[in-house]
Design a protein around this motif. Structure first.
Motif, PDB file in Angstrom:
ATOM      1  N   LEU A 149     -21.855  14.290  -3.638  1.00  0.00           N
ATOM      2  CA  LEU A 149     -22.749  14.903  -2.658  1.00  0.00           C
ATOM      3  C   LEU A 149     -22.020  15.840  -1.702  1.00  0.00           C
ATOM      4  O   LEU A 149     -22.653  16.392  -0.793  1.00  0.00           O
ATOM      5  N   ASP A 150     -20.727  16.030  -1.900  1.00  0.00           N
ATOM      6  CA  ASP A 150     -19.960  16.905  -1.009  1.00  0.00           C
ATOM      7  C   ASP A 150     -20.214  18.380  -1.287  1.00  0.00           C
ATOM      8  O   ASP A 150     -20.007  19.227  -0.412  1.00  0.00           O
ATOM      9  N   ALA A 151     -20.637  18.710  -2.509  1.00  0.00           N
ATOM     10  CA  ALA A 151     -20.835  20.109  -2.887  1.00  0.00           C
ATOM     11  C   ALA A 151     -22.080  20.678  -2.209  1.00  0.00           C
ATOM     12  O   ALA A 151     -23.008  19.945  -1.857  1.00  0.00           O
ATOM     13  N   ASP A 152     -22.079  22.000  -2.012  1.00  0.00           N
ATOM     14  CA  ASP A 152     -23.242  22.663  -1.423  1.00  0.00           C
ATOM     15  C   ASP A 152     -24.473  22.489  -2.311  1.00  0.00           C
ATOM     16  O   ASP A 152     -25.593  22.367  -1.812  1.00  0.00           O
ATOM     17  N   ALA A 153     -24.273  22.521  -3.615  1.00  0.00           N
ATOM     18  CA  ALA A 153     -25.362  22.309  -4.574  1.00  0.00           C
ATOM     19  C   ALA A 153     -24.916  21.206  -5.532  1.00  0.00           C
ATOM     20  O   ALA A 153     -24.407  21.481  -6.622  1.00  0.00           O
ATOM     21  N   PRO A 154     -25.068  19.941  -5.155  1.00  0.00           N
ATOM     22  CA  PRO A 154     -24.584  18.831  -5.986  1.00  0.00           C
ATOM     23  C   PRO A 154     -25.186  18.867  -7.388  1.00  0.00           C
ATOM     24  O   PRO A 154     -26.380  19.096  -7.548  1.00  0.00           O
ATOM     25  N   ASN A 155     -24.341  18.635  -8.381  1.00  0.00           N
ATOM     26  CA  ASN A 155     -24.798  18.616  -9.765  1.00  0.00           C
ATOM     27  C   ASN A 155     -24.118  17.453 -10.471  1.00  0.00           C
ATOM     28  O   ASN A 155     -22.885  17.412 -10.578  1.00  0.00           O
ATOM     29  N   LEU A 156     -24.917  16.500 -10.944  1.00  0.00           N
ATOM     30  CA  LEU A 156     -24.378  15.284 -11.548  1.00  0.00           C
ATOM     31  C   LEU A 156     -23.663  15.578 -12.856  1.00  0.00           C
ATOM     32  O   LEU A 156     -22.620  14.976 -13.158  1.00  0.00           O
ATOM     33  N   THR A 157     -24.195  16.497 -13.662  1.00  0.00           N
ATOM     34  CA  THR A 157     -23.562  16.819 -14.942  1.00  0.00           C
ATOM     35  C   THR A 157     -22.174  17.409 -14.717  1.00  0.00           C
ATOM     36  O   THR A 157     -21.203  17.026 -15.379  1.00  0.00           O
ATOM     37  N   ARG A 158     -22.094  18.355 -13.795  1.00  0.00           N
ATOM     38  CA  ARG A 158     -20.792  18.955 -13.489  1.00  0.00           C
ATOM     39  C   ARG A 158     -19.814  17.896 -12.972  1.00  0.00           C
ATOM     40  O   ARG A 158     -18.646  17.872 -13.340  1.00  0.00           O
ATOM     41  N   TYR A 159     -20.319  16.999 -12.113  1.00  0.00           N
ATOM     42  CA  TYR A 159     -19.468  15.951 -11.551  1.00  0.00           C
ATOM     43  C   TYR A 159     -18.924  15.033 -12.645  1.00  0.00           C
ATOM     44  O   TYR A 159     -17.729  14.719 -12.669  1.00  0.00           O
ATOM     45  N   VAL A 160     -19.797  14.599 -13.548  1.00  0.00           N
ATOM     46  CA  VAL A 160     -19.393  13.660 -14.599  1.00  0.00           C
ATOM     47  C   VAL A 160     -18.277  14.234 -15.463  1.00  0.00           C
ATOM     48  O   VAL A 160     -17.311  13.539 -15.809  1.00  0.00           O
ATOM     49  N   PHE A 161     -18.379  15.522 -15.796  1.00  0.00           N
ATOM     50  CA  PHE A 161     -17.416  16.101 -16.731  1.00  0.00           C
ATOM     51  C   PHE A 161     -16.203  16.752 -16.062  1.00  0.00           C
ATOM     52  O   PHE A 161     -15.189  16.982 -16.737  1.00  0.00           O
ATOM     53  N   SER A 162     -16.283  17.064 -14.785  1.00  0.00           N
ATOM     54  CA  SER A 162     -15.171  17.813 -14.182  1.00  0.00           C
ATOM     55  C   SER A 162     -14.416  17.057 -13.103  1.00  0.00           C
ATOM     56  O   SER A 162     -13.301  17.456 -12.738  1.00  0.00           O
ATOM     57  N   ASN A 163     -14.980  15.977 -12.565  1.00  0.00           N
ATOM     58  CA  ASN A 163     -14.309  15.236 -11.502  1.00  0.00           C
ATOM     59  C   ASN A 163     -13.643  13.995 -12.085  1.00  0.00           C
ATOM     60  O   ASN A 163     -14.325  13.119 -12.626  1.00  0.00           O
ATOM     61  N   PRO A 164     -12.319  13.883 -11.987  1.00  0.00           N
ATOM     62  CA  PRO A 164     -11.621  12.717 -12.570  1.00  0.00           C
ATOM     63  C   PRO A 164     -12.115  11.388 -12.012  1.00  0.00           C
ATOM     64  O   PRO A 164     -12.071  10.368 -12.703  1.00  0.00           O
ATOM     65  N   ASP A 165     -12.593  11.381 -10.759  1.00  0.00           N
ATOM     66  CA  ASP A 165     -13.056  10.134 -10.156  1.00  0.00           C
ATOM     67  C   ASP A 165     -14.292   9.574 -10.871  1.00  0.00           C
ATOM     68  O   ASP A 165     -14.573   8.377 -10.784  1.00  0.00           O
ATOM     69  N   ALA A 166     -15.024  10.446 -11.574  1.00  0.00           N
ATOM     70  CA  ALA A 166     -16.235   9.991 -12.257  1.00  0.00           C
ATOM     71  C   ALA A 166     -15.910   8.946 -13.317  1.00  0.00           C
ATOM     72  O   ALA A 166     -16.703   8.026 -13.560  1.00  0.00           O
ATOM     73  N   ARG A 167     -14.768   9.082 -13.957  1.00  0.00           N
ATOM     74  CA  ARG A 167     -14.411   8.143 -15.033  1.00  0.00           C
ATOM     75  C   ARG A 167     -14.126   6.750 -14.497  1.00  0.00           C
ATOM     76  O   ARG A 167     -14.206   5.766 -15.237  1.00  0.00           O
ATOM     77  N   THR A 168     -13.792   6.656 -13.220  1.00  0.00           N
ATOM     78  CA  THR A 168     -13.599   5.354 -12.586  1.00  0.00           C
ATOM     79  C   THR A 168     -14.893   4.837 -11.995  1.00  0.00           C
ATOM     80  O   THR A 168     -15.239   3.660 -12.153  1.00  0.00           O
ATOM     81  N   PHE A 169     -15.632   5.723 -11.341  1.00  0.00           N
ATOM     82  CA  PHE A 169     -16.870   5.317 -10.678  1.00  0.00           C
ATOM     83  C   PHE A 169     -17.899   4.803 -11.678  1.00  0.00           C
ATOM     84  O   PHE A 169     -18.528   3.766 -11.450  1.00  0.00           O
ATOM     85  N   PHE A 170     -18.095   5.521 -12.785  1.00  0.00           N
ATOM     86  CA  PHE A 170     -19.031   5.081 -13.820  1.00  0.00           C
ATOM     87  C   PHE A 170     -18.280   4.182 -14.808  1.00  0.00           C
ATOM     88  O   PHE A 170     -17.479   4.654 -15.609  1.00  0.00           O
ATOM     89  N   ALA A 171     -18.558   2.886 -14.739  1.00  0.00           N
ATOM     90  CA  ALA A 171     -17.833   1.930 -15.583  1.00  0.00           C
ATOM     91  C   ALA A 171     -18.022   2.245 -17.063  1.00  0.00           C
ATOM     92  O   ALA A 171     -17.111   2.053 -17.867  1.00  0.00           O
ATOM     93  N   ASP A 172     -19.206   2.737 -17.425  1.00  0.00           N
ATOM     94  CA  ASP A 172     -19.491   3.130 -18.811  1.00  0.00           C
ATOM     95  C   ASP A 172     -19.580   4.657 -18.868  1.00  0.00           C
ATOM     96  O   ASP A 172     -20.638   5.217 -19.187  1.00  0.00           O
ATOM     97  N   TRP A 173     -18.459   5.311 -18.561  1.00  0.00           N
ATOM     98  CA  TRP A 173     -18.458   6.770 -18.449  1.00  0.00           C
ATOM     99  C   TRP A 173     -18.929   7.446 -19.728  1.00  0.00           C
ATOM    100  O   TRP A 173     -19.680   8.432 -19.669  1.00  0.00           O
ATOM    101  N   ASP A 174     -18.530   6.945 -20.871  1.00  0.00           N
ATOM    102  CA  ASP A 174     -18.929   7.564 -22.135  1.00  0.00           C
ATOM    103  C   ASP A 174     -20.449   7.597 -22.284  1.00  0.00           C
ATOM    104  O   ASP A 174     -21.017   8.603 -22.736  1.00  0.00           O
ATOM    105  N   ASP A 175     -21.118   6.517 -21.904  1.00  0.00           N
ATOM    106  CA  ASP A 175     -22.570   6.468 -22.010  1.00  0.00           C
ATOM    107  C   ASP A 175     -23.228   7.456 -21.045  1.00  0.00           C
ATOM    108  O   ASP A 175     -24.196   8.140 -21.395  1.00  0.00           O
ATOM    109  N   VAL A 176     -22.705   7.516 -19.818  1.00  0.00           N
ATOM    110  CA  VAL A 176     -23.256   8.441 -18.816  1.00  0.00           C
ATOM    111  C   VAL A 176     -23.030   9.884 -19.261  1.00  0.00           C
ATOM    112  O   VAL A 176     -23.908  10.743 -19.120  1.00  0.00           O
ATOM    113  N   ALA A 177     -21.857  10.166 -19.822  1.00  0.00           N
ATOM    114  CA  ALA A 177     -21.567  11.516 -20.319  1.00  0.00           C
ATOM    115  C   ALA A 177     -22.520  11.890 -21.447  1.00  0.00           C
ATOM    116  O   ALA A 177     -23.000  13.030 -21.525  1.00  0.00           O
ATOM    117  N   ASP A 178     -22.818  10.937 -22.334  1.00  0.00           N
ATOM    118  CA  ASP A 178     -23.797  11.188 -23.404  1.00  0.00           C
ATOM    119  C   ASP A 178     -25.160  11.545 -22.818  1.00  0.00           C
ATOM    120  O   ASP A 178     -25.842  12.458 -23.298  1.00  0.00           O
TER     121      ASP A 178
END
Length: 276
Positions: A149-178
């Motif tokens: 939510l820090d971005a001016d225009a938050p985008n969940l898809t961009r966050y999931v694939f580009s922010n390294p923290d997403a792989r820790t925050f989402f325990a099932d990152w592969d499923d969320v990425a799918d």
């Protein structure tokens, strides 16, 4: 040159073992899964016609053929809907040269009022590109502090694939990425997703392009989050499609008592006001 429709049919065919459909094992095959011959027979079409569809040389199969292929592949309702959608865009209705139109970002007042009524619950309005358009204080409580939510225009898809923290925050990152990659196909039009896919492909590389092109319909099970507070949150998701706006309202509910208690602990203490 293939099409998403052909890619999807071929991917589903490759994922099905003959014995699952009661077909005999005919020995070694060049590719895994169901033979073209077997699928064509089950669908009641010729192998040549199936080959043309898979290779993108026939982009306008009839409704009866599409339904026959769905039956032959034993597709579930979500997969059938996706097959119909891919058939629609394969017919040339979406031109690759069309100027992309920015997706709608405003949220109707009645939807905003619905969010207000859901307070202090966890709810968000997004579009299929992953843009976070409006949310409750509960959503901010859970998703705040991870960078989304820090971005001016938050985008969940961009966050999931580009922010390294997403792989820790989402325990099932592969499923969320799918899920996020698949939802791009459900955007208002293919053109609307082109800007995002063009941006994500260089950043995320094969992690994104492989998911985007394989057309696997995600199951969307319980969402497991490793919250920065140290709590593991298990959340159920209820989705309400706002079809006229090409948006969706997602409400998150604790999947167990432990999660409900953890969310209560995240909330700031209530302020008591003295009454004279």
């Amino acid at each position: 040159m293939g099409t998403p429709l052909g890619d999807f049919i071929r991917a589903k065919r490759d994922s099905i073992q003959p014995d699952v459909l009661g077909l005999p094992d005919r020995g070694r095959r060049r590719s895994p899964g169901l033979r073209r011959t077997d699928l064509a027979v089950r669908a009641g079409i010729s192998v040549e016609y199936l080959t043309r569809i898979e290779q993108g040389r026939d982009r306008n199969p009839s409704v009866s053929v599409v339904n026959a292929l769905a039956d032959a592949l034993s597709l579930d309702p979500s997969e059938r809907n996706h097959l119909r959608y891919l058939t629609k865009i394969a017919g040339g209705e979406c031109s690759a040269h069309t100027q992309p139109v920015p997706p709608r970002r405003d949220v109707r007042p009645s939807v905003l009022e619905t969010l207000r009524l859901l307070e202090p619950g966890i709810a968000v309005v997004t579009n299929r590109l992953g843009d976070v358009l409006a949310y409750t204080s509960g959503y901010e409580l859970v998703m705040g502090g991870i960078g989304l939510l820090d971005a001016d225009a938050p985008n969940l898809t961009r966050y999931v694939f580009s922010n390294p923290d997403a792989r820790t925050f989402f325990a099932d990152w592969d499923d969320v990425a799918d899920e996020q990659a698949f939802d791009l196909w459900l955007a208002p039009s293919v053109e609307n997703s082109e800007w995002l896919t063009a941006e994500l492909a260089p950043i995320a590389g094969p992690d994104f392009t492989r998911r985007f092109n394989r057309h696997v319909v995600p199951p969307r099970g319980v969402l497991r989050l490793n919250h920065p507070s140290g709590h593991e949150l298990l959340l159920l998701r209820e989705m309400l499609e706002l079809s006229s706006d090409a948006q969706q309202l997602v409400v998150f509910l604790p999947a167990d008592e432990k999660t409900a208690q953890a969310i209560d602990q995240l909330r700031p203490p209530s302020r008591l006001r003295a009454i004279s």
